[in-house]
Motif scaffolding. Structure first.
Motif, mmCIF file in Angstrom:
data_model
loop_
_atom_site.group_PDB
_atom_site.id
_atom_site.type_symbol
_atom_site.label_atom_id
_atom_site.label_comp_id
_atom_site.label_asym_id
_atom_site.label_seq_id
_atom_site.Cartn_x
_atom_site.Cartn_y
_atom_site.Cartn_z
ATOM 1 N N GLN A 28 56.586 38.356 -65.735
ATOM 2 C CA GLN A 28 56.950 37.812 -66.544
ATOM 3 C C GLN A 28 56.571 38.356 -67.973
ATOM 4 N N GLN A 29 55.399 38.840 -67.856
ATOM 5 C CA GLN A 29 54.931 39.731 -69.093
ATOM 6 C C GLN A 29 55.697 40.827 -69.433
ATOM 7 N N TRP A 30 56.310 41.629 -68.231
ATOM 8 C CA TRP A 30 56.851 42.677 -68.500
ATOM 9 C C TRP A 30 58.388 42.690 -68.789
ATOM 10 N N ALA A 31 58.944 41.706 -67.991
ATOM 11 C CA ALA A 31 60.531 41.612 -68.274
ATOM 12 C C ALA A 31 60.770 40.133 -68.401
ATOM 13 N N PRO A 32 60.420 39.308 -69.381
ATOM 14 C CA PRO A 32 60.641 37.952 -69.436
ATOM 15 C C PRO A 32 62.266 37.842 -69.968
ATOM 16 N N ARG A 33 62.774 36.496 -69.379
ATOM 17 C CA ARG A 33 64.284 36.206 -69.682
ATOM 18 C C ARG A 33 63.997 35.347 -71.214
ATOM 19 N N ARG A 34 63.267 34.577 -71.004
ATOM 20 C CA ARG A 34 63.191 34.023 -72.551
ATOM 21 C C ARG A 34 61.869 34.275 -73.165
ATOM 22 N N ASP A 35 61.680 33.432 -74.460
ATOM 23 C CA ASP A 35 60.414 33.374 -75.235
ATOM 24 C C ASP A 35 59.320 32.760 -74.317
ATOM 25 N N MET A 36 58.166 33.279 -74.196
ATOM 26 C CA MET A 36 57.036 32.511 -73.370
ATOM 27 C C MET A 36 55.844 32.152 -74.307
ATOM 28 N N ALA A 37 55.968 31.971 -75.567
ATOM 29 C CA ALA A 37 54.863 31.668 -76.380
ATOM 30 C C ALA A 37 54.820 29.930 -76.401
ATOM 31 N N LEU A 38 54.090 29.811 -75.165
ATOM 32 C CA LEU A 38 53.925 28.133 -74.800
ATOM 33 C C LEU A 38 52.383 27.740 -74.899
ATOM 34 N N GLY A 39 51.536 28.603 -74.768
ATOM 35 C CA GLY A 39 49.940 28.568 -74.878
ATOM 36 C C GLY A 39 49.508 28.022 -73.592
ATOM 37 N N TRP A 40 47.964 28.168 -73.679
ATOM 38 C CA TRP A 40 47.290 28.226 -72.693
ATOM 39 C C TRP A 40 46.881 26.823 -72.200
ATOM 40 N N ARG A 41 47.096 25.673 -73.226
ATOM 41 C CA ARG A 41 46.770 24.430 -72.628
ATOM 42 C C ARG A 41 47.873 23.983 -71.804
ATOM 43 N N ARG A 42 49.033 24.254 -72.018
ATOM 44 C CA ARG A 42 50.323 23.920 -70.912
ATOM 45 C C ARG A 42 50.013 24.465 -69.578
ATOM 46 N N LEU A 43 49.721 25.663 -69.637
ATOM 47 C CA LEU A 43 49.247 26.210 -68.364
ATOM 48 C C LEU A 43 48.296 25.669 -67.571
ATOM 49 N N LEU A 44 47.242 25.508 -68.360
ATOM 50 C CA LEU A 44 45.818 24.588 -67.666
ATOM 51 C C LEU A 44 46.293 23.456 -67.220
ATOM 52 N N SER A 45 47.144 22.686 -67.807
ATOM 53 C CA SER A 45 47.757 21.287 -67.219
ATOM 54 C C SER A 45 48.550 21.433 -66.112
ATOM 55 N N ASN A 46 49.386 22.568 -66.034
ATOM 56 C CA ASN A 46 50.139 22.458 -64.854
ATOM 57 C C ASN A 46 49.398 22.817 -63.787
ATOM 58 N N VAL A 47 48.462 24.047 -63.887
ATOM 59 C CA VAL A 47 47.732 24.184 -62.482
ATOM 60 C C VAL A 47 46.878 23.310 -62.083
ATOM 61 N N SER A 48 46.149 22.396 -63.173
ATOM 62 C CA SER A 48 45.363 21.253 -62.964
ATOM 63 C C SER A 48 45.979 20.390 -61.995
ATOM 64 N N LEU A 49 47.447 20.158 -62.109
ATOM 65 C CA LEU A 49 48.011 18.911 -61.140
ATOM 66 C C LEU A 49 48.169 19.454 -59.960
ATOM 67 N N VAL A 50 48.316 20.659 -59.483
ATOM 68 C CA VAL A 50 48.373 21.144 -58.385
ATOM 69 C C VAL A 50 47.034 20.889 -57.427
ATOM 70 N N VAL A 51 45.909 21.480 -58.111
ATOM 71 C CA VAL A 51 44.461 21.090 -57.657
ATOM 72 C C VAL A 51 44.399 19.720 -57.298
ATOM 73 N N ILE A 52 44.585 18.888 -58.346
ATOM 74 C CA ILE A 52 44.627 17.452 -58.020
ATOM 75 C C ILE A 52 45.310 17.093 -56.793
ATOM 76 N N GLY A 53 46.423 17.429 -56.862
ATOM 77 C CA GLY A 53 47.738 16.985 -55.790
ATOM 78 C C GLY A 53 47.063 17.578 -54.555
ATOM 79 N N THR A 54 46.519 18.677 -54.223
ATOM 80 C CA THR A 54 46.022 19.362 -53.147
ATOM 81 C C THR A 54 44.785 18.559 -52.792
ATOM 82 N N LEU A 55 43.982 17.983 -53.335
ATOM 83 C CA LEU A 55 42.780 17.484 -53.145
ATOM 84 C C LEU A 55 43.100 15.965 -52.740
ATOM 85 N N LEU A 56 44.184 15.163 -53.185
ATOM 86 C CA LEU A 56 44.735 14.062 -52.805
ATOM 87 C C LEU A 56 45.175 14.183 -51.289
#
Length: 264
Positions: A28-56
């Motif tokens: 994605q960093q090397w050959a992105p299709r679209r603008d990726m300036a979306l921030g680390w907060r969103r990334l952290l939220s997305n990854v946190s959901l899969v961690v919570i879901g796996t634990l559940l």
């Protein structure tokens, strides 16, 4: 080889997931299709959901898909008893892939289920982290459906393992913000779902959101009349997400967890 895979299922799945995730993050960093300036907060939220879901899943289910398939296989019967092993494995993978297509359609069709699934669609970006952004209750619902199918049809354990690996790797690939050569992408999507094809599904336009439900094999959308070739606004300028959840406050972990219980 199959015995080794079956005996090391958790390690194999985790290794494939992390490898594909890291590879696509770099791509994605090397050959992105679209603008990726979306921030680390969103990334952290997305990854946190899969961690919570796996634990559940580990807490709520005494046995998960692969473990159930192993137990049923030990008892005999199922698909493997009705056909050659190789055909049972291929048939099991295709069966589960078709089932997840219809599950996906129902998540969009039934209002109560849509409340869960809209957490995934409320992402205002489209990249590899979107692939793991699902509400924990949807994780549990998907597992319950999968367990039911495995029990009903007696899907072989190796087929379940292959499908789970493909499901994880395929979801990461189809959500990746990567640029593929146009000719290669057009040919590939005749067989497999590509990021270009699945991105249409994440459009803010409802008719586009209700299209391209397939996870792996793209034939299900063509066969069942839900295929959409391109977004009306173009891939680089189309708006991703849902109109009612565009504020940055809607993208926090807490907001995503309570999202299905809010009135919208």
């Amino acid at each position: 080889m199959s015995d080794w895979l079956l005996g090391n299922e958790p390690q194999v799945r985790l290794a494939v997931f992390l490898s594909v995730f890291a590879l696509l993050l770099a791509a994605q960093q090397w050959a992105p299709r679209r603008d990726m300036a979306l921030g680390w907060r969103r990334l952290l939220s997305n990854v946190s959901l899969v961690v919570i879901g796996t634990l559940l899943l580990r807490i709520a289910f005494p046995v998960v898909a692969f473990g159930l398939a192993i137990r049923l296989e030990a008892d005999g019967g199922g698909m493997a008893a009705l056909m050659p092993d190789w055909l049972a494995i291929v048939g099991g993978v295709v069966l589960l892939d078709c089932a997840i297509y219809w599950q996906h359609r129902l998540l969009h069709k039934i209002p109560l289920l849509w409340r869960l699934h809209r957490v995934h669609h409320a992402d205002v970006g489209f990249d590899v982290t979107t692939a793991v952004r699902f509400h924990p209750i949807e994780f549990a619902l998907s597992m319950a459906i999968k367990l039911g199918l495995i029990a009903l049809f007696g899907v072989p354990a190796l087929a379940v393992l292959i499908f789970e690996i493909l499901l994880n790797a395929g979801a990461l690939f189809t959500h990746a913000n990567i640029r593929l050569p146009a000719t290669f992408e057009r040919r590939l999507r005749w067989f497999l779902v590509t990021p270009e094809m699945h991105r249409v599904h994440h459009s803010v336009h409802k008719d586009e959101t209700n299209s391209n439900f397939s996870f792996h094999l793209s034939l299900w959308d063509r066969l069942f009349g839900s295929y959409r070739d391109q977004p009306r606004d173009g891939h680089t300028t189309m708006q991703i997400g849902l109109h009612e959840f565009r504020d940055s406050r809607e993208q926090t972990v807490w907001a995503l967890l309570v999202n299905p219980f809010r009135k919208h």
